[in-house]
Design a protein around this motif. Sequence first.
Motif, PDB file in Angstrom:
ATOM      1  N   HIS A 117      42.929  47.728  28.393  1.00 53.94           N
ATOM      2  CA  HIS A 117      41.607  47.087  28.438  1.00 53.94           C
ATOM      3  C   HIS A 117      41.062  46.953  29.874  1.00 53.94           C
ATOM      4  O   HIS A 117      39.865  47.166  30.121  1.00 53.94           O
ATOM      5  N   HIS A 121      37.678  48.425  31.722  1.00 54.89           N
ATOM      6  CA  HIS A 121      36.666  47.717  32.516  1.00 54.89           C
ATOM      7  C   HIS A 121      36.406  48.451  33.831  1.00 54.89           C
ATOM      8  O   HIS A 121      35.258  48.585  34.266  1.00 54.89           O
ATOM      9  N   SER A 142      36.759  38.331  33.935  1.00 57.28           N
ATOM     10  CA  SER A 142      36.175  38.113  32.608  1.00 57.28           C
ATOM     11  C   SER A 142      36.681  36.794  32.035  1.00 57.28           C
ATOM     12  O   SER A 142      37.232  35.962  32.760  1.00 57.28           O
ATOM     13  N   ASP A 308      32.522  43.253  27.313  1.00 59.36           N
ATOM     14  CA  ASP A 308      33.315  44.205  26.541  1.00 59.36           C
ATOM     15  C   ASP A 308      32.427  45.232  25.848  1.00 59.36           C
ATOM     16  O   ASP A 308      31.406  44.883  25.245  1.00 59.36           O
TER      17      ASP A 308
HETATM   18 ZN    ZN Z   1      37.110  42.443  28.653  1.00 58.10          ZN
END
Ligand code: ZN
Length: 339
Positions: A117, A121, A142, A308
């Motif tokens: 993840h 980003h 985040s 996201d």
């Molecule tokens: Zn995220």
Amino acid sequence: MGPIIILGVESSCDDTALALVQDTPDGWRVLARELSSQADIHKKYGGVVPEIASRQHAELINALLERLFGQAQLGWGEVELIAVTNGPGLIGSLLIGVGAAKAIAFAREIPIIGVHHLKGHIYSVFIERPSLAMPFVALVVSGGHTVLVNARGHGDFVEMGRTRDDAAGEAFDKVAKALGLGYPGGPLIDQLAKVGNPGAIPFPRALPAKDSLEFSFSGLKTAVMYFLKQQARDQSAFSLSDLAASFQEAVVDALAEKTVRAAGLAGVKQIVLVGGVACNSRLREKMTQRAAEAGMDVYYPSPELCTDNAEMIACAGYHEFKLGRRDTLRLDVHPSLAI
Ligand code: ZN
Ligand code: KG4
């Protein structure tokens, strides 16, 4: 390798995100995107409830996939690679995205690749800026993460520091909750702070050990809670916008300070800001100013690519694919996963 079409799938937290992107000689083309945010559902709990999040993903994902292909006017057979977030994140949420991606990969015999993840980003910055080149230092900031990454090249990422306790976005969300502002709190505090005085309340700067690249936001959060209690006890009035601005300034100071330091240590002149908190107007402003003083440039994506999304997952997956990485249908989820 000619231009290929990639399906990106992201469901690690409370957003179900899908994208069809194409790598063209002129850069990234987003053919279609679908994003369903569960913020309204989790709002009443003041944060993401994992069990509800995974159930929502399961209920939504098939309809979103249908809509995505309809929007792009593409057939399933035209997808050549599936990139899906397989960690870190909420286990139940990750399982829905990975399950859907594996089902498509199996049925259509399309290669699949699991994407970290946070790497996703970092790749979000390339979608609008394909000419940007590594090395750079990325601040991934985040609701779940606050990490400094030395991005030395594709497939060559080294973590330089992270938060010891709360993520910056989590601090924004918790403080907003204490102020009765709502969820997610980051954008609300950002808005309020625009009319507040950032110097009104001298909150502590979250800077553990001057020379370390670690962050800490729980002390600052406690200081805000303590301030609120004290004000209630004294029945003294204070300005909500001053409090929002002062809190935000303390977070932003710490983020800007450590990021510029990290870039200096890594010997790079480029800083990349990504993740939901990278939408913060004061962070963008202060980081640009601090970086300019150090002779560095700052890059950040548009807001819809900071939070996201699945475009970033498709982009990161494609780069790993080009490096020769492949996953199989045994691809598993990893709630915590090092970069
Ligand atoms: Zn995220
Ligand atoms: O990247 P993201 O969508 O999800 C995670 O992976 O966590 O980030 C969401 C976080 C939330 O904590 C939200 O409050 C924060 O990003 N956020 C902001 C702003 N916009 C979103 N924080 C500060 N200022 C903003 N403008």
